[in-house]
Design a protein around this motif. Structure first.
Motif, PDB file in Angstrom:
ATOM      1  N   LYS A 172       7.461   6.355   2.543  1.00 42.71           N
ATOM      2  CA  LYS A 172       8.670   7.239   2.474  1.00 42.71           C
ATOM      3  C   LYS A 172       8.022   8.632   1.644  1.00 42.71           C
ATOM      4  CE  LYS A 172      13.066   7.902   0.077  1.00 42.71           C
ATOM      5  NZ  LYS A 172      13.695   7.179  -0.800  1.00 42.71           N
ATOM      6  N   GLU A 173       7.251   8.664   0.867  1.00 44.88           N
ATOM      7  CA  GLU A 173       6.897   9.734   0.163  1.00 44.88           C
ATOM      8  C   GLU A 173       5.856  10.526   1.044  1.00 44.88           C
ATOM      9  OE1 GLU A 173       4.134  10.943  -3.948  1.00 44.88           O
ATOM     10  OE2 GLU A 173       4.464   9.095  -3.393  1.00 44.88           O
ATOM     11  N   LYS A 176       7.279  -3.273  -1.552  1.00 50.11           N
ATOM     12  CA  LYS A 176       7.911  -1.994  -2.095  1.00 50.11           C
ATOM     13  C   LYS A 176       6.998  -0.899  -2.316  1.00 50.11           C
ATOM     14  CE  LYS A 176      10.659  -0.345  -6.043  1.00 50.11           C
ATOM     15  NZ  LYS A 176      11.230   0.387  -5.197  1.00 50.11           N
ATOM     16  N   LYS A 177       5.778  -1.017  -2.831  1.00 51.01           N
ATOM     17  CA  LYS A 177       4.894  -0.163  -3.088  1.00 51.01           C
ATOM     18  C   LYS A 177       4.502   0.550  -1.711  1.00 51.01           C
ATOM     19  CE  LYS A 177       0.390   0.943  -5.275  1.00 51.01           C
ATOM     20  NZ  LYS A 177      -0.799   0.216  -6.099  1.00 51.01           N
ATOM     21  N   ASP A 228       7.238   2.704  -0.353  1.00 50.32           N
ATOM     22  CA  ASP A 228       7.560   4.051  -1.093  1.00 50.32           C
ATOM     23  C   ASP A 228       6.479   4.835  -0.815  1.00 50.32           C
ATOM     24  OD1 ASP A 228       9.538   2.687  -2.695  1.00 50.32           O
ATOM     25  OD2 ASP A 228       8.491   2.362  -4.371  1.00 50.32           O
ATOM     26  N   GLN A 269      15.129   3.423  -8.276  1.00 52.60           N
ATOM     27  CA  GLN A 269      13.779   3.825  -8.419  1.00 52.60           C
ATOM     28  C   GLN A 269      13.076   4.294  -7.166  1.00 52.60           C
ATOM     29  OE1 GLN A 269      11.219   0.845  -9.995  1.00 52.60           O
ATOM     30  NE2 GLN A 269      11.327   1.225 -12.043  1.00 52.60           N
ATOM     31  N   ARG A 270      13.849   4.000  -5.996  1.00 52.43           N
ATOM     32  CA  ARG A 270      13.713   4.587  -4.684  1.00 52.43           C
ATOM     33  C   ARG A 270      13.770   6.206  -4.707  1.00 52.43           C
ATOM     34  NH1 ARG A 270      18.294   1.702  -3.209  1.00 52.43           N
ATOM     35  NH2 ARG A 270      20.074   2.917  -3.245  1.00 52.43           N
ATOM     36  N   ASP A 313      12.824   7.931  -7.348  1.00 59.40           N
ATOM     37  CA  ASP A 313      11.974   8.555  -8.244  1.00 59.40           C
ATOM     38  C   ASP A 313      11.200   9.794  -7.935  1.00 59.40           C
ATOM     39  OD1 ASP A 313      12.334   6.719 -10.218  1.00 59.40           O
ATOM     40  OD2 ASP A 313      10.679   5.641  -9.901  1.00 59.40           O
ATOM     41  N   ARG A 314      10.730   9.941  -6.550  1.00 57.17           N
ATOM     42  CA  ARG A 314       9.955  11.065  -6.429  1.00 57.17           C
ATOM     43  C   ARG A 314      10.600  11.972  -5.385  1.00 57.17           C
ATOM     44  NH1 ARG A 314       6.694   6.551  -5.724  1.00 57.17           N
ATOM     45  NH2 ARG A 314       5.072   6.285  -7.188  1.00 57.17           N
TER      46      ARG A 314
END
Length: 322
Positions: free
Chosen positions: A81-82, A74-75, A78, A299-300, A302-303
Motif C-alpha cells: 500500500k505504501e 499485514k506487514k 502495508d 493503523q492502516r 499511519d502513513r
C-alpha cells in the motif's frame, strides 16, 4: 501456495476477517457479499492448507496458523500500500472529507478551532463529526467509516494508533451568584448542593469504573471521577448528591443557571462554558484523577499523508490545559 499463484485480494480478505472475526462485517469493509468473502476464504484455505478460522458461538476464531500469518501478511500488505500510494498531499487543493468521532466537549474545545484552521489552510476539505458515544465506535473505525476518534480511552486495541492530546484536571461549574461563589469550596458543599453530571452509560450498559469496553476499546462513559468524589466525602462521613445525569455536556449551562446545582467537568470544558457568561469555574477541594484525552485511528492510516496532516492539525488545535 506458490507466490506465482497468489491472489493479493485473498490476503485483503484474510486481514479483514482476522480483524473483524465476522464474515458480514469483513464484507462490508471490502464491499463484498458474505458469500464472496466465504468463497475467498475457501480458496485461501486450500492454498495454505489450513482452516484458518473456526466457527464458534461468539464468531470466527483464528487458528494457530492464522495467528502466525496475521502479522506477516499485514506487514506485507502495508508495504504494498505504501509503495503504490501517492506520497504527496496538497491541503489547499484537496476536496477530501474526513469523519471525526467526538463528544460535545471535544467538539467545543478542539473541533471548533480546528474548523477555523481548515477554512484558511484547506477550504475544500469537509469535516463530519459523529458522536463518540456510540456503542460501535471501534467497529466504525475498523470499517473505515471513522477516520479519527477523540476522547478518553482506558484501553486501546493494538490495531489502533494513538496519540495523547491533553491531560487535564477537573473543575467545578456553578452560576455566578451561587451561594458558594464568593468563597473557597469545601467537601460539605458537594453534599449540600445537588450535582449535575455527564454520563453516557452506566452499569446497565456494561460500564466499569466509568468506562465501557467494546471490541477491545474502553471508552469513557462518565466525564468526572466518581470514585474520587465519593471517597473524599466518605472520609468526612458525607455522601454526594448526584441529582441529575445528562448525556450531553452542553446542556449543563441551562441547568446550572436555573438553581443552586453544581457540576464537575474537565477543566477545559469548565473554562469554555464559563467564558460564555453566567457561570464560574472553581477548583475542586479534593484530588481527582486526571483526564487523558487521546486521538485514535486505525493503523492502516499511519502513513497516509492526508491522515497524518489531519492528526497534526488536531494536535495543534488543542487548548492549553495549564
Amino acid at each position: 501456495m506458490s507466490i506465482g499463484g497468489l491472489d493479493l485480494n485473498l490476503l485483503k480478505v484474510f486481514e479483514a476477517v482476522y480483524e473483524d472475526r465476522n464474515l458480514l462485517r469483513a464484507g462490508q469493509r471490502l464491499n463484498l457479499s458474505q458469500s464472496a468473502v466465504s468463497h475467498a476464504l475457501s480458496r485461501l484455505r486450500d492454498g495454505v492448507g489450513d482452516t484458518l478460522f473456526l466457527r464458534t458461538g461468539k464468531g470466527l476464531v483464528p487458528t494457530a496458523r492464522a495467528i502466525e500469518l496475521a502479522p506477516i501478511l499485514k506487514k506485507a500488505l502495508d508495504g504494498i500500500k505504501e509503495a503504490l500510494e501517492t506520497t504527496s498531499f496538497s491541503p489547499a487543493a484537496s476536496g477530501r472529507r474526513f469523519v471525526i468521532a467526538a463528544n460535545d466537549h471535544v467538539t467545543l474545545v478542539v473541533v471548533a478551532p480546528l474548523l477555523s484552521t481548515l477554512r484558511r489552510a484547506a477550504p475544500g476539505v469537509d469535516l463530519v463529526v459523529r458522536p463518540s458515544t456510540r456503542l460501535d465506535l471501534a467497529e466504525q473505525i475498523d470499517l473505515g467509516r471513522i477516520d479519527l476518534a477523540i476522547g478518553a480511552f482506558a484501553q486501546i486495541p493494538s490495531r489502533f494508533g494513538a496519540s495523547t492530546l491533553m491531560v487535564q484536571d477537573e473543575a467545578v461549574l456553578m452560576r455566578q451568584d451561587h451561594p458558594a461563589a464568593r468563597r473557597r469550596l469545601t467537601l460539605r458543599d458537594f453534599a449540600a448542593y445537588p450535582l449535575v453530571t455527564v454520563s453516557v452509560g452506566g452499569v446497565e450498559e456494561g460500564a466499569v469504573d466509568g468506562f465501557i469496553l467494546e471490541r477491545g476499546l474502553a471508552r469513557q462513559s462518565e466525564v468526572f471521577d466518581r470514585r474520587a468524589l465519593q471517597e473524599a466525602l466518605a472520609r468526612v462521613g458525607l455522601e454526594p448528591r448526584l441529582h441529575v445525569a445528562v448525556p450531553h455536556a452542553l446542556a449543563i449551562p441551562a441547568l446550572l443557571l436555573g438553581g443552586d446545582m453544581m457540576s464537575i467537568v474537565p477543566s477545559t470544558l469548565a473554562r469554555a462554558l464559563a467564558g460564555q457568561g453566567g457561570l464560574l469555574a472553581r477548583p475542586l477541594p479534593y484530588r481527582s484523577g486526571a483526564t487523558t484525552t487521546r486521538m485514535i485511528w486505525h493503523q492502516r492510516n499511519d502513513r497516509d499523508p492526508a491522515h497524518a496532516w489531519l492528526r497534526g492539525l488536531v494536535a495543534d488545535a488543542c487548548p492549553d490545559v495549564g
